[in-house]
Motif scaffolding. Structure first.
Motif, PDB file in Angstrom:
ATOM      1  N   TRP A  32      18.032  -7.731  -8.860  1.00 37.34           N
ATOM      2  CA  TRP A  32      18.657  -7.316 -10.116  1.00 37.34           C
ATOM      3  C   TRP A  32      18.148  -8.124 -11.304  1.00 37.34           C
ATOM      4  N   GLU A  58      23.329   2.325 -17.946  1.00 38.36           N
ATOM      5  CA  GLU A  58      24.562   2.931 -17.460  1.00 38.36           C
ATOM      6  C   GLU A  58      24.406   3.417 -16.015  1.00 38.36           C
ATOM      7  N   TRP A  60      22.932   2.018 -13.671  1.00 38.23           N
ATOM      8  CA  TRP A  60      23.022   0.886 -12.749  1.00 38.23           C
ATOM      9  C   TRP A  60      24.442   0.668 -12.241  1.00 38.23           C
ATOM     10  N   PHE A  61      25.415   1.310 -12.862  1.00 39.16           N
ATOM     11  CA  PHE A  61      26.814   1.037 -12.555  1.00 39.16           C
ATOM     12  C   PHE A  61      27.446   2.045 -11.605  1.00 39.16           C
ATOM     13  N   SER A  66      24.735  -0.327  -6.384  1.00 37.95           N
ATOM     14  CA  SER A  66      24.708  -0.493  -7.837  1.00 37.95           C
ATOM     15  C   SER A  66      24.952  -1.954  -8.224  1.00 37.95           C
ATOM     16  N   ASN A  68      27.357  -2.954  -9.815  1.00 37.43           N
ATOM     17  CA  ASN A  68      28.782  -3.221  -9.552  1.00 37.43           C
ATOM     18  C   ASN A  68      29.026  -3.698  -8.125  1.00 37.43           C
ATOM     19  N   ASP A  69      28.164  -3.307  -7.202  1.00 38.05           N
ATOM     20  CA  ASP A  69      28.337  -3.677  -5.799  1.00 38.05           C
ATOM     21  C   ASP A  69      27.872  -5.096  -5.490  1.00 38.05           C
ATOM     22  N   ASN A  89      30.778 -15.232  -9.381  1.00 38.78           N
ATOM     23  CA  ASN A  89      31.275 -13.854  -9.268  1.00 38.78           C
ATOM     24  C   ASN A  89      32.276 -13.535 -10.370  1.00 38.78           C
ATOM     25  N   ASP A  93      31.447 -10.699 -13.060  1.00 38.40           N
ATOM     26  CA  ASP A  93      32.349  -9.568 -13.318  1.00 38.40           C
ATOM     27  C   ASP A  93      32.550  -9.379 -14.811  1.00 38.40           C
ATOM     28  N   ARG A  96      29.205  -8.206 -16.475  1.00 36.47           N
ATOM     29  CA  ARG A  96      28.934  -6.786 -16.181  1.00 36.47           C
ATOM     30  C   ARG A  96      29.822  -5.886 -17.025  1.00 36.47           C
ATOM     31  N   LEU A  97      31.087  -6.264 -17.152  1.00 33.88           N
ATOM     32  CA  LEU A  97      32.011  -5.469 -17.965  1.00 33.88           C
ATOM     33  C   LEU A  97      31.522  -5.395 -19.411  1.00 33.88           C
ATOM     34  N   TYR A 100      28.503  -3.117 -19.605  1.00 31.63           N
ATOM     35  CA  TYR A 100      28.906  -1.717 -19.495  1.00 31.63           C
ATOM     36  C   TYR A 100      29.549  -1.234 -20.794  1.00 31.63           C
TER      37      TYR A 100
END
Length: 106
Positions: A32, A58, A60-61, A66, A68-69, A89, A93, A96-97, A100
């Protein structure tokens, strides 16, 4: 899109991507990290327009495998202790938010 608005959007997108890349670098997550770095290069070189890049990011989510995983863990081959993984982590999180949310901006 107005060129000034496009540049501001690129800068916000670049900042959000940089935050995620730094966390991936810290953890030793290469797949990634490299994908996000290529996209950062596209932004910096203005190779693709902002709306195209937002759509690419987008994507990627969603779906299996993904962004997100992704879970940072020693068991997943990352260079982290259990304590470091928990901290990374939580940070990941949040990053990533924010990324997004940035691609959802009109």
């Amino acid at each position: 899109m107005d060129p000034l608005k496009m540049r501001a959007a690129d800068q916000r997108l670049e900042g959000a991507l940089c935050n995620v890349v730094e966390l991936l670098r810290e953890s030793g997550e290469d797949f990634w990290k490299e994908k996000l770095e290529r996209t950062l290069g596209d932004i910096r070189m203005a190779k693709k327009d902002t709306e195209y890049l937002q759509g690419e990011i987008e994507s990627w989510f969603g779906g299996m495998g993904s962004l997100n995983d992704l879970i940072i863990a020693k068991e997943n081959g990352h260079n982290v202790s259990d304590e470091e993984a928990a901290t990374l982590n939580r940070k990941l999180d949040r990053a990533r938010l924010l990324l997004y949310q940035e691609v959802q901006r009109p």
